[in-house]
Scaffold this motif. Sequence first.
Motif, PDB file in Angstrom:
ATOM      1  N   TYR A   4      -3.575 -14.202 -38.969  1.00  0.00           N
ATOM      2  CA  TYR A   4      -4.126 -14.864 -37.973  1.00  0.00           C
ATOM      3  C   TYR A   4      -4.226 -16.261 -37.747  1.00  0.00           C
ATOM      4  N   GLY A   5      -4.440 -16.945 -38.698  1.00  0.00           N
ATOM      5  CA  GLY A   5      -4.264 -18.504 -38.595  1.00  0.00           C
ATOM      6  C   GLY A   5      -3.048 -18.909 -38.181  1.00  0.00           C
ATOM      7  N   ARG A   6      -2.096 -18.558 -38.952  1.00  0.00           N
ATOM      8  CA  ARG A   6      -0.465 -18.473 -38.598  1.00  0.00           C
ATOM      9  C   ARG A   6      -0.242 -18.534 -37.041  1.00  0.00           C
ATOM     10  N   GLU A   7      -0.600 -17.346 -36.798  1.00  0.00           N
ATOM     11  CA  GLU A   7      -0.460 -16.807 -35.079  1.00  0.00           C
ATOM     12  C   GLU A   7      -1.076 -17.626 -34.259  1.00  0.00           C
ATOM     13  N   MET A   8      -2.315 -18.477 -34.594  1.00  0.00           N
ATOM     14  CA  MET A   8      -2.935 -19.372 -33.676  1.00  0.00           C
ATOM     15  C   MET A   8      -2.492 -20.521 -33.686  1.00  0.00           C
ATOM     16  N   LEU A   9      -1.898 -21.185 -34.834  1.00  0.00           N
ATOM     17  CA  LEU A   9      -1.202 -22.445 -34.916  1.00  0.00           C
ATOM     18  C   LEU A   9      -0.030 -22.273 -34.421  1.00  0.00           C
ATOM     19  N   ASN A  10       0.600 -21.261 -34.488  1.00  0.00           N
ATOM     20  CA  ASN A  10       2.284 -21.113 -33.788  1.00  0.00           C
ATOM     21  C   ASN A  10       1.818 -21.194 -32.258  1.00  0.00           C
ATOM     22  N   TYR A  11       0.760 -20.463 -31.610  1.00  0.00           N
ATOM     23  CA  TYR A  11       0.600 -20.553 -30.287  1.00  0.00           C
ATOM     24  C   TYR A  11       0.191 -21.914 -29.883  1.00  0.00           C
ATOM     25  N   VAL A  12      -0.791 -22.838 -30.767  1.00  0.00           N
ATOM     26  CA  VAL A  12      -1.100 -23.822 -30.314  1.00  0.00           C
ATOM     27  C   VAL A  12       0.332 -24.747 -30.201  1.00  0.00           C
ATOM     28  N   GLU A  13       1.065 -24.736 -31.127  1.00  0.00           N
ATOM     29  CA  GLU A  13       2.085 -25.855 -31.135  1.00  0.00           C
ATOM     30  C   GLU A  13       2.912 -25.576 -29.933  1.00  0.00           C
ATOM     31  N   THR A  14       3.215 -24.134 -29.579  1.00  0.00           N
ATOM     32  CA  THR A  14       4.094 -23.886 -28.541  1.00  0.00           C
ATOM     33  C   THR A  14       3.376 -24.262 -27.156  1.00  0.00           C
ATOM     34  N   TYR A  15       2.140 -23.904 -27.047  1.00  0.00           N
ATOM     35  CA  TYR A  15       1.263 -24.432 -25.936  1.00  0.00           C
ATOM     36  C   TYR A  15       1.337 -25.796 -25.866  1.00  0.00           C
ATOM     37  N   ILE A  16       1.327 -26.595 -26.738  1.00  0.00           N
ATOM     38  CA  ILE A  16       1.363 -28.090 -26.494  1.00  0.00           C
ATOM     39  C   ILE A  16       2.664 -28.392 -26.093  1.00  0.00           C
ATOM     40  N   THR A  17       3.740 -27.998 -26.840  1.00  0.00           N
ATOM     41  CA  THR A  17       5.013 -28.280 -26.427  1.00  0.00           C
ATOM     42  C   THR A  17       5.456 -27.973 -24.894  1.00  0.00           C
ATOM     43  N   GLN A  18       4.939 -26.870 -24.543  1.00  0.00           N
ATOM     44  CA  GLN A  18       5.171 -26.291 -22.961  1.00  0.00           C
ATOM     45  C   GLN A  18       4.202 -27.279 -22.074  1.00  0.00           C
ATOM     46  N   ASN A  19       3.064 -27.333 -22.291  1.00  0.00           N
ATOM     47  CA  ASN A  19       2.134 -28.045 -21.363  1.00  0.00           C
ATOM     48  C   ASN A  19       1.646 -29.338 -21.332  1.00  0.00           C
ATOM     49  N   TYR A  20       2.148 -30.014 -22.463  1.00  0.00           N
ATOM     50  CA  TYR A  20       1.896 -31.589 -22.786  1.00  0.00           C
ATOM     51  C   TYR A  20       2.985 -32.123 -23.016  1.00  0.00           C
ATOM     52  N   SER A  21       4.011 -32.510 -22.307  1.00  0.00           N
ATOM     53  CA  SER A  21       5.398 -33.067 -22.489  1.00  0.00           C
ATOM     54  C   SER A  21       5.175 -34.903 -23.244  1.00  0.00           C
ATOM     55  N   SER A  22       3.942 -35.342 -23.070  1.00  0.00           N
ATOM     56  CA  SER A  22       3.927 -36.586 -23.541  1.00  0.00           C
ATOM     57  C   SER A  22       3.401 -36.715 -24.744  1.00  0.00           C
ATOM     58  N   VAL A  23       3.013 -35.684 -25.283  1.00  0.00           N
ATOM     59  CA  VAL A  23       2.552 -35.450 -26.611  1.00  0.00           C
ATOM     60  C   VAL A  23       3.589 -35.198 -27.782  1.00  0.00           C
TER      61      VAL A  23
END
Length: 178
Positions: A104-123
């Motif tokens: 579950y932790g891996r799933e959440m971390l994967n989600y967050v990394e994708t979420y940031i990449t897709q929604n915050y291009s300056s990060v």
Amino acid sequence: MYKIEMSLNIRTAKTDDVEQLVKLVNLAYRAQADRSWTTEKAFVDGTRITKEQLSRDLNQSNFELLVGENEQGSLVGCIGLTFDNSSVEIGTFAIDPTIQNLGYGREMLNYVETYITQNYSSVRRLIMYVLDVRTELMAYYQRRGYQITGLTESYPIDADVGQPLVPIQLIEMEKVIV
């Protein structure tokens, strides 16, 4: 051994979630359960987070808290994101200790990394701080692509997130994303 199929519903935390999230975070960081490997119980005493602290965090414009719900709708994980120009600090990362080591932790971390990449291009940088005594946790994040930067910080005693039982400091880890 069979693989357990996981699928969390990951969403933004709501005010109604605060009480349940405070229990979850304190359980993950300050209790010792059979499956738990993220507890800080041997190193830090006291409450990790209070309702007041979490409510204050949720009202910060540069902070997002994502929660993971299981198939039954129970909150089983959370991960906090604090934004600062071209970086995001990952913190308040907790998985219910009774279901740790199931991915579950891996799933959440994967989600967050994708979420940031897709929604915050300056990060460009994901940053987290890990207790220096938590070598197994640092090794886990290194396997996930995070590197120890060499920067350290004193344990934030003034932040009211617990009192160290042993000498500890925070190790900064980062993952550069493109």
